[in-house]
Design a protein around this motif. Sequence first.
Motif, PDB file in Angstrom:
ATOM      1  N   TYR A 122     -65.301  57.920 -28.505  1.00 36.92           N
ATOM      2  CA  TYR A 122     -64.180  58.278 -29.366  1.00 36.92           C
ATOM      3  C   TYR A 122     -64.033  59.788 -29.464  1.00 36.92           C
ATOM      4  N   SER A 123     -62.798  60.244 -29.394  1.00 32.18           N
ATOM      5  CA  SER A 123     -62.489  61.654 -29.595  1.00 32.18           C
ATOM      6  C   SER A 123     -61.967  61.838 -31.014  1.00 32.18           C
ATOM      7  N   ARG A 124     -62.632  62.650 -31.800  1.00 32.85           N
ATOM      8  CA  ARG A 124     -62.230  62.870 -33.193  1.00 32.85           C
ATOM      9  C   ARG A 124     -60.826  63.457 -33.291  1.00 32.85           C
ATOM     10  N   GLU A 125     -60.363  64.074 -32.208  1.00 35.64           N
ATOM     11  CA  GLU A 125     -59.034  64.670 -32.218  1.00 35.64           C
ATOM     12  C   GLU A 125     -57.933  63.619 -32.347  1.00 35.64           C
ATOM     13  N   GLN A 126     -58.254  62.363 -32.037  1.00 35.04           N
ATOM     14  CA  GLN A 126     -57.238  61.311 -32.133  1.00 35.04           C
ATOM     15  C   GLN A 126     -56.825  61.046 -33.581  1.00 35.04           C
ATOM     16  N   ASN A 127     -57.786  61.132 -34.494  1.00 37.33           N
ATOM     17  CA  ASN A 127     -57.495  60.993 -35.923  1.00 37.33           C
ATOM     18  C   ASN A 127     -56.675  59.738 -36.221  1.00 37.33           C
ATOM     19  N   ILE A 128     -57.134  58.598 -35.739  1.00 36.80           N
ATOM     20  CA  ILE A 128     -56.431  57.330 -35.937  1.00 36.80           C
ATOM     21  C   ILE A 128     -56.950  56.660 -37.207  1.00 36.80           C
ATOM     22  N   ASP A 129     -56.031  56.369 -38.130  1.00 37.63           N
ATOM     23  CA  ASP A 129     -56.421  55.787 -39.412  1.00 37.63           C
ATOM     24  C   ASP A 129     -56.324  54.267 -39.425  1.00 37.63           C
ATOM     25  N   GLU A 130     -55.387  53.710 -38.646  1.00 34.72           N
ATOM     26  CA  GLU A 130     -55.202  52.267 -38.618  1.00 34.72           C
ATOM     27  C   GLU A 130     -55.115  51.765 -37.188  1.00 34.72           C
ATOM     28  N   VAL A 131     -55.511  50.517 -36.999  1.00 38.14           N
ATOM     29  CA  VAL A 131     -55.512  49.898 -35.678  1.00 38.14           C
ATOM     30  C   VAL A 131     -54.722  48.595 -35.750  1.00 38.14           C
ATOM     31  N   ILE A 132     -53.821  48.372 -34.783  1.00 38.28           N
ATOM     32  CA  ILE A 132     -53.135  47.078 -34.694  1.00 38.28           C
ATOM     33  C   ILE A 132     -54.140  46.043 -34.198  1.00 38.28           C
ATOM     34  N   CYS A 133     -54.396  45.040 -35.004  1.00 37.03           N
ATOM     35  CA  CYS A 133     -55.404  44.034 -34.666  1.00 37.03           C
ATOM     36  C   CYS A 133     -54.808  42.678 -34.323  1.00 37.03           C
ATOM     37  N   GLN A 134     -53.581  42.437 -34.746  1.00 32.71           N
ATOM     38  CA  GLN A 134     -52.991  41.116 -34.517  1.00 32.71           C
ATOM     39  C   GLN A 134     -51.480  41.211 -34.663  1.00 32.71           C
ATOM     40  N   CYS A 135     -50.763  40.366 -33.903  1.00 31.30           N
ATOM     41  CA  CYS A 135     -49.303  40.289 -34.019  1.00 31.30           C
ATOM     42  C   CYS A 135     -48.904  38.844 -34.257  1.00 31.30           C
ATOM     43  N   GLY A 136     -48.352  38.562 -35.426  1.00 32.80           N
ATOM     44  CA  GLY A 136     -47.915  37.213 -35.720  1.00 32.80           C
ATOM     45  C   GLY A 136     -49.012  36.188 -35.541  1.00 32.80           C
ATOM     46  N   ASP A 137     -48.695  35.116 -34.815  1.00 32.83           N
ATOM     47  CA  ASP A 137     -49.675  34.051 -34.584  1.00 32.83           C
ATOM     48  C   ASP A 137     -50.645  34.377 -33.455  1.00 32.83           C
ATOM     49  N   PHE A 138     -50.393  35.488 -32.729  1.00 29.19           N
ATOM     50  CA  PHE A 138     -51.311  35.882 -31.661  1.00 29.19           C
ATOM     51  C   PHE A 138     -52.554  36.523 -32.281  1.00 29.19           C
ATOM     52  N   ARG A 139     -53.722  36.111 -31.829  1.00 31.00           N
ATOM     53  CA  ARG A 139     -54.956  36.680 -32.345  1.00 31.00           C
ATOM     54  C   ARG A 139     -55.270  38.020 -31.689  1.00 31.00           C
ATOM     55  N   ASN A 140     -54.354  38.489 -30.841  1.00 30.17           N
ATOM     56  CA  ASN A 140     -54.526  39.772 -30.179  1.00 30.17           C
ATOM     57  C   ASN A 140     -53.161  40.458 -30.155  1.00 30.17           C
ATOM     58  N   VAL A 141     -52.932  41.365 -29.226  1.00 28.87           N
ATOM     59  CA  VAL A 141     -51.675  42.116 -29.189  1.00 28.87           C
ATOM     60  C   VAL A 141     -50.941  41.821 -27.885  1.00 28.87           C
ATOM     61  N   PRO A 142     -49.823  41.084 -27.920  1.00 28.91           N
ATOM     62  CA  PRO A 142     -49.052  40.811 -26.710  1.00 28.91           C
ATOM     63  C   PRO A 142     -48.168  41.998 -26.348  1.00 28.91           C
ATOM     64  N   LEU A 143     -48.129  42.336 -25.068  1.00 29.65           N
ATOM     65  CA  LEU A 143     -47.334  43.463 -24.584  1.00 29.65           C
ATOM     66  C   LEU A 143     -46.315  42.954 -23.581  1.00 29.65           C
ATOM     67  N   MET A 144     -45.072  43.411 -23.712  1.00 25.97           N
ATOM     68  CA  MET A 144     -43.991  42.950 -22.851  1.00 25.97           C
ATOM     69  C   MET A 144     -43.409  44.133 -22.082  1.00 25.97           C
ATOM     70  N   GLY A 145     -43.277  43.973 -20.764  1.00 21.95           N
ATOM     71  CA  GLY A 145     -42.677  44.999 -19.926  1.00 21.95           C
ATOM     72  C   GLY A 145     -41.458  44.468 -19.210  1.00 21.95           C
ATOM     73  N   THR A 146     -40.935  45.248 -18.300  1.00 19.71           N
ATOM     74  CA  THR A 146     -39.739  44.821 -17.572  1.00 19.71           C
ATOM     75  C   THR A 146     -40.058  43.786 -16.508  1.00 19.71           C
ATOM     76  N   LYS A 147     -41.323  43.681 -16.102  1.00 20.56           N
ATOM     77  CA  LYS A 147     -41.703  42.783 -15.015  1.00 20.56           C
ATOM     78  C   LYS A 147     -42.561  41.612 -15.468  1.00 20.56           C
ATOM     79  N   GLY A 148     -43.023  41.633 -16.692  1.00 19.15           N
ATOM     80  CA  GLY A 148     -43.891  40.565 -17.133  1.00 19.15           C
ATOM     81  C   GLY A 148     -44.572  40.898 -18.442  1.00 19.15           C
TER      82      GLY A 148
END
Length: 232
Positions: A122-148
């Motif tokens: 971890y780089s302290r310079e990132q200074n991230i306070d919150e993390v996305i842990c879940q989206c809706g009913d997905f137990r993880n984070v779904p990502l959508m692009g132009t191809k899939g």
Amino acid sequence: MGHYPSLTKVATSLGIDARELASKKETKGGIEGFSRTNLERYALSLAESERWGVFMDVLALIIYGIVLFPNVENFIDFAAIDVFLAFKHEKMSPRGSQIEIKNKSEWAYSIANLSEKTISWYSREQNIDEVICQCGDFRNVPLMGTKGCVNYNPTLALRQLSYSIRSPPVEDSITPFMVYDMTKKLDFLNKIRQSWDKVIKKGKELGKRNCNVELSYQQWLNERVQHVKLPF
């Protein structure tokens, strides 16, 4: 759209003879590109001849086509190649960069001796306070692009954000998925879109930032390594 790099430009960037590259070009579903098998064979030949600079470029291109910008399964199309070349051009420094040269034995020794202490989590310079842990009913984070679509499993990345991992992950929180043909998964795509209206974030409840792991997680990780047949 459709203004993709010429074979000559691709060959020059990858250090491949243009005629040899042309002989490996294929068309799948009306899309031009190269099969994963052909590029992997070429990467293996580069490793055997210790042409590490070109090897890393070919390996990166395979990752771009298969992981980051998948379109046809096990196929690296010219759209992915175009993005790869643009990224490569952007990252090139006028002063160049120095790559440590090692022979096969030295690389094998270095890789075999990698451990979690080798990684700067971890780089302290990132200074991230919150993390996305879940989206809706997905137990993880779904990502959508132009191809899939693919999913991202933040449970396995907490240490990269300097949060400790206190227990093994729940299996459905690390189950991967990948969608190639978006026209056949419209209901699933709608579910992904709707899930981003219900983003669940965590911060302080993740505990102190120390990058530690509990024994139960370490035991799970060791069993996972054996299951997926990692060499070390």
